[in-house]
Design an enzyme around this catalytic site. Structure first.
Site, PDB file in Angstrom:
ATOM      1  CG  HIS A  94     -19.274 -12.555   8.668  1.00 47.28           C
ATOM      2  ND1 HIS A  94     -20.297 -11.860   9.248  1.00 47.28           N
ATOM      3  CD2 HIS A  94     -19.735 -13.041   7.497  1.00 47.28           C
ATOM      4  CE1 HIS A  94     -21.339 -11.911   8.448  1.00 47.28           C
ATOM      5  NE2 HIS A  94     -21.026 -12.628   7.380  1.00 47.28           N
ATOM      6  CG  HIS A 109     -17.875 -13.580  13.245  1.00 45.67           C
ATOM      7  ND1 HIS A 109     -16.978 -14.069  12.327  1.00 45.67           N
ATOM      8  CD2 HIS A 109     -18.925 -14.428  13.237  1.00 45.67           C
ATOM      9  CE1 HIS A 109     -17.476 -15.171  11.790  1.00 45.67           C
ATOM     10  NE2 HIS A 109     -18.657 -15.411  12.322  1.00 45.67           N
ATOM     11  CB  CYS A 143     -26.721 -29.264   6.228  1.00 44.59           C
ATOM     12  SG  CYS A 143     -25.679 -27.908   5.624  1.00 44.59           S
ATOM     13  CB  CYS A 176     -26.074 -26.848   9.386  1.00 43.82           C
ATOM     14  SG  CYS A 176     -27.005 -25.802   8.319  1.00 43.82           S
ATOM     15  CB  CYS A 207     -28.687 -26.781   3.523  1.00 41.08           C
ATOM     16  SG  CYS A 207     -28.575 -25.604   4.885  1.00 41.08           S
ATOM     17  CG  HIS A 226     -24.754 -23.634   4.873  1.00 37.00           C
ATOM     18  ND1 HIS A 226     -25.413 -24.056   5.981  1.00 37.00           N
ATOM     19  CD2 HIS A 226     -23.806 -22.779   5.300  1.00 37.00           C
ATOM     20  CE1 HIS A 226     -24.878 -23.504   7.052  1.00 37.00           C
ATOM     21  NE2 HIS A 226     -23.909 -22.708   6.670  1.00 37.00           N
ATOM     22  CE  LYS A 264     -27.495 -16.390   5.128  1.00 36.55           C
ATOM     23  NZ  LYS A 264     -27.898 -17.766   5.158  1.00 36.55           N
ATOM     24  CE  LYS A 312     -14.855 -15.125   1.701  1.00 35.22           C
ATOM     25  NZ  LYS A 312     -13.693 -15.969   1.891  1.00 35.22           N
TER      26      LYS A 312
HETATM   27  N1  MSP Z   1     -19.901 -21.680  16.064  1.00 32.64           N
HETATM   28  C1  MSP Z   1     -21.278 -21.360  16.074  1.00 32.64           C
HETATM   29  C2  MSP Z   1     -21.696 -20.793  17.425  1.00 32.64           C
HETATM   30  C3  MSP Z   1     -21.401 -21.682  18.575  1.00 32.64           C
HETATM   31  S1  MSP Z   1     -21.758 -20.904  20.080  1.00 32.64           S
HETATM   32  C4  MSP Z   1     -21.668 -22.106  21.188  1.00 32.64           C
HETATM   33  C5  MSP Z   1     -21.572 -20.337  15.002  1.00 32.64           C
HETATM   34  N2  MSP Z   1     -20.546 -19.593  14.583  1.00 32.64           N
HETATM   35  S2  MSP Z   1     -20.567 -18.489  13.430  1.00 32.64           S
HETATM   36  O1  MSP Z   1     -19.198 -18.178  13.133  1.00 32.64           O
HETATM   37  O2  MSP Z   1     -21.383 -18.889  12.342  1.00 32.64           O
HETATM   38  O3  MSP Z   1     -21.113 -17.192  14.113  1.00 32.64           O
HETATM   39  C6  MSP Z   1     -22.443 -17.075  14.346  1.00 32.64           C
HETATM   40  C7  MSP Z   1     -22.794 -15.707  14.905  1.00 32.64           C
HETATM   41  O4  MSP Z   1     -22.207 -14.631  14.174  1.00 32.64           O
HETATM   42  C8  MSP Z   1     -24.250 -15.463  14.758  1.00 32.64           C
HETATM   43  O5  MSP Z   1     -25.021 -16.116  15.706  1.00 32.64           O
HETATM   44  C9  MSP Z   1     -24.296 -13.989  14.901  1.00 32.64           C
HETATM   45  O6  MSP Z   1     -24.101 -13.682  16.245  1.00 32.64           O
HETATM   46  C10 MSP Z   1     -23.099 -13.562  14.102  1.00 32.64           C
HETATM   47  N3  MSP Z   1     -23.438 -13.274  12.695  1.00 32.64           N
HETATM   48  C11 MSP Z   1     -22.976 -13.914  11.577  1.00 32.64           C
HETATM   49  N4  MSP Z   1     -23.445 -13.272  10.475  1.00 32.64           N
HETATM   50  C12 MSP Z   1     -24.197 -12.220  10.838  1.00 32.64           C
HETATM   51  C13 MSP Z   1     -24.763 -11.109  10.174  1.00 32.64           C
HETATM   52  N5  MSP Z   1     -24.790 -10.964   8.856  1.00 32.64           N
HETATM   53  N6  MSP Z   1     -25.276 -10.119  10.943  1.00 32.64           N
HETATM   54  C14 MSP Z   1     -25.207 -10.141  12.309  1.00 32.64           C
HETATM   55  N7  MSP Z   1     -24.676 -11.163  12.933  1.00 32.64           N
HETATM   56  C15 MSP Z   1     -24.404 -12.347  12.268  1.00 32.64           C
HETATM   57  O7  MSP Z   1     -22.712 -20.223  14.608  1.00 32.64           O
END
Ligand code: MSP
Length: 676
Positions: free
Chosen positions: A22, A25, A136, A139, A155, A158, A309, A312
């Site tokens: 995404h 990430h 959830c 989550c 939730c 989600h 936000k 999808k």
């Molecule tokens: N797997 C857990 C994290 C475990 S760390 C020990 C998780 N993963 S996640 O795939 O959902 O990724 C979360 C991270 O992706 C967020 O904390 C953030 O850093 C980033 N982002 C996901 N969507 C985002 C946006 N729309 N904008 C900016 N960053 C966001 O949570």
């Protein structure tokens, strides 16, 4: 004996493998890569970790739906992440997966320590209990009743119903660590930034912390709890442990001793959605187990689209593959890190991406490099000119004052521009670091126009001045490449090659002034960032589509303009700017507008004239604090009504960490003064 290098252990969250990567990430991972590069430039010893979070109920469900094994599914998605990081020129030192053996062994070692740990008040840190609550599955966490949306116990993150769950579980006694956490965070022993996030975490502690369950009966895809093999460890305990397991915590490996217990910096980049886990659960678990805690955590803001936000279901996702293919990795990295303050939420638009690319990369940087090199090719036979041939007194006037300042002041290691930029990188202020570099790019471009090297070249008596100017210009270009290299590494390497330094990435030695050797032949001059000609090209080929157009090929592009600055179609000329009447205005009265959280009604003094203006700053300023401030007002806007209140002008403000920051003056200016 040489002093030991400062160490930095830097991590991103490990990403869920529920789905393909995404843009959020990519945002964190690019930031981590840029910081790694910047800190290496500063001579620090950096270890950069990223990876994937592969256990849990979601993966079980998705693999079942796809008809493949959990491991096969994880392998596919983990490969997609690695491939994406390659496309973005991200160079991590290790990629950890929670299905790796080294990770599982490390988690069990941490668990052994937790099982025997005592809280500060002497109780067992882990105990058996029964959990009942709303769970959830997306989550992978329990939710407080107040958080759920009704009807349906949905939730909020989600938008799916939570399940009422009762389980005999093992619990971690988080509540016993409240005092220690407060003290650790308040004192910045664990430095949480932005400051607003630190306050948020302290606020959560203030409300009281609840113990949390650390085992799960219903999940199979995870790490079995040794003393209760029908349970697996809670996915967050499993996932958070990655930060130490990746370094070889299981075996007390040298990397673990060097980067985690060795006394250097331990920095986690996270998103604002996972603060509770990282800033409360994780430090408490480590402290209980007798393991050092992170020294710093930084929560980035969220990228939205049209204020919403990314999701999808809404169909407004930004495909990170399309984004990098659109204009290449440097452009995507630059845009993501330049466009907004790293800690703040911001809205992505395709148009802004193309505008920034054209203005900052193609126009400002691209033109500077191309003009400087073209002039050296033309006037110095393509070789680095002599450093100094003119008598010092000949080198006066604004352009020389500027380049002199650059040579003597700005480029001084440890105190000049380089030090300022490096300090901003260090604070994760990528936009500020780049803004600083780009302001110098602008001044160099201006110095070219003012000096008119083409005129100097016509007069043989001024040869020394020409050489001195061009040498400084080339050094400026070189330093700009060095300082921007953490964000645009490919462009930096190409600039180095054009400067005859070989196609390599800059290192710490390159931060010193005067590294270019006179007489060195320059490399071939090629355009760095060809302009994207159609202003609305982004609309036709948005990065939100899954089939992006190919990135433009540099060799197919027309060379950028040389000589005087080229007019960019997306910039305005001075005449257009002059239509906007900006004036200093002193606030004499301020009050909140009833029924609005954001709006405040101001009476301002415009030097004899009093105006009523409505401004959306109520969430950032108390009305009483506004009275007496002199601000900047757009004075010739047509009147408008906001919440039924007439506004005669607009107050200028920037924003930081989501809060409005008013434009004011740094010394006193009379009300009504024109601002230009
Ligand atoms: N797997 C857990 C994290 C475990 S760390 C020990 C998780 N993963 S996640 O795939 O959902 O990724 C979360 C991270 O992706 C967020 O904390 C953030 O850093 C980033 N982002 C996901 N969507 C985002 C946006 N729309 N904008 C900016 N960053 C966001 O949570």
């Amino acid at each position: 004996m040489t002093a030991a290098k400062r160490t930095l252990y830097l991590t991103t969250p490990i990403y869920y493998v529920n789905d393909i990567p995404h843009v959020g990430h990519a945002y964190t991972t690019i930031a981590a890569d840029a910081l790694t590069r910047a800190r290496r430039l500063a001579g620090h010893d950096v270890f950069f970790l990223t990876g994937t979070d592969e256990h849990g109920q979601n993966i079980e469900r998705i693999a079942r739906e796809k008809g493949i094994s959990e491991q096969e599914h994880c392998d596919r998605i983990a490969a997609a992440f690695r491939e994406l990081w390659q496309r973005y020129d991200v160079r991590y030192d290790r990629f950890i997966r929670t299905t790796d053996e080294i990770h599982k062994r490390g988690v069990l070692r941490l668990w052994e320590k937790l099982r025997v740990a005592k809280t500060p008040d002497g109780r067992d840190a882990v105990y058996s209990g029964t959990y009942s609550g709303w769970y959830c599955p997306r989550c992978e966490g329990f939710k407080d009743e107040e958080e759920l949306r009704q009807p349906g116990n949905v939730c909020p993150d989600h938008e799916r119903p939570c399940e009422w769950t009762e389980e005999a579980n093992l619990f971690f006694r988080l509540s016993a660590y409240e005092g220690w956490l407060r003290q650790t965070i308040e004192s910045d022993t664990l430095r949480i930034r932005p400051e607003s996030r630190k306050n948020e975490v302290l606020g959560v502690i203030q409300q009281g912390l609840k113990d949390f369950s650390v085992s799960r009966a219903r999940v199979k895809w995870g790490i079995p709890v040794p003393e209760q093999p029908d349970h697996v460890l809670y996915v967050w305990v499993d996932a958070l442990s990655n930060y130490i397991t990746a370094l070889g915590f299981a075996d007390d490996a040298p990397d673990y001793r060097h980067y985690w217990t060795g006394g250097g910096e331990r920095l986690h980049l996270i998103g604002k959605d996972i603060i509770r886990f990282h800033c409360l659960y994780w430090p408490a678990l480590l402290y209980a187990a007798g393991v050092p805690v992170p020294t710093r955590e930084f929560a980035q803001g969220f990228i939205t689209r049209e204020g919403r936000k990314l999701s999808k279901t809404t169909g407004n996702v930004i495909d990170p593959v399309a984004l990098v293919e659109r204009l290449g990795p440097d452009a995507a990295r630059y845009f993501l890190l330049r466009e907004a303050n790293y800690g703040a939420d911001w809205d992505f638009t395709d148009q802004a991406f193309v505008t920034r690319y054209n203005a900052d990369l193609a126009n400002d940087l691209g033109n500077l490099v191309s003009r400087a090199l073209t002039m050296v090719a033309r006037y110095c036979a393509g070789k680095v000119p002599p450093r100094w041939q003119a008598p010092l007194e000949a080198l006066t006037g604004p352009p020389f004052d500027f380049t002199e300042k650059f040579a003597r002041v700005v480029a001084v290691p440890g105190s000049g521009l380089a030090a300022k930029v490096m300090a901003r990188y260090e604070e994760l202020d990528f936009s500020g670091a780049l803004g600083e570099v780009w302001s110098w790019i602008g001044q160099f471009n201006q110095a070219i126009v003012q000096t008119e090297p083409w005129s100097l070249a016509k007069d043989p008596a001024r040869r020394g001045e020409l050489d001195a100017f061009l040498y400084r210009l080339l050094e400026g270009v070189r330093l700009v490449a060095v300082l921007a290299s953490p964000v645009v590494p490919r462009a930096a390497a190409r600039i180095f090659s054009m400067l005859g330094l070989g196609e390599r990435e800059p290192d710490g030695h390159d931060l010193a002034w005067g590294r270019l050797e006179p007489g060195t032949p320059l490399g071939t001059v090629a355009p760095l960032f060809p302009r994207v000609e159609k202003a609305n090209d982004a609309k036709e080929n948005p990065v939100s589509e899954s089939t992006p157009p190919p990135a433009p090929k540099p060799e197919a592009a027309s060379p950028p303009p040389q000589g005087a600055a080229a007019a960019a179609p997306d910039r305005i000329d001075i005449g257009e700017f002059a239509k906007v009447e900006l004036r200093a205005a002193k606030i004499t009265e301020a009050e909140k507008i009833a029924g609005s959280k954001k709006l405040v009604r101001l009476q301002v003094d415009l030097g004899g004239e009093t105006r009523q203006v409505v401004a959306g700053i109520a969430e950032s300023y108390e009305p009483a604090a506004l009275v007496g401030k002199t601000i900047v007002l757009v004075a010739n806007l047509k009147p408008a009504k906001l919440m039924g209140v007439e506004s005669n002008g607009m107050v200028l403000a920037g924003s930081a960490e989501g809060k409005a920051v008013l434009c004011t003056f740094d010394s006193s200016v009379a009300p009504g003064t024109k601002v230009k």
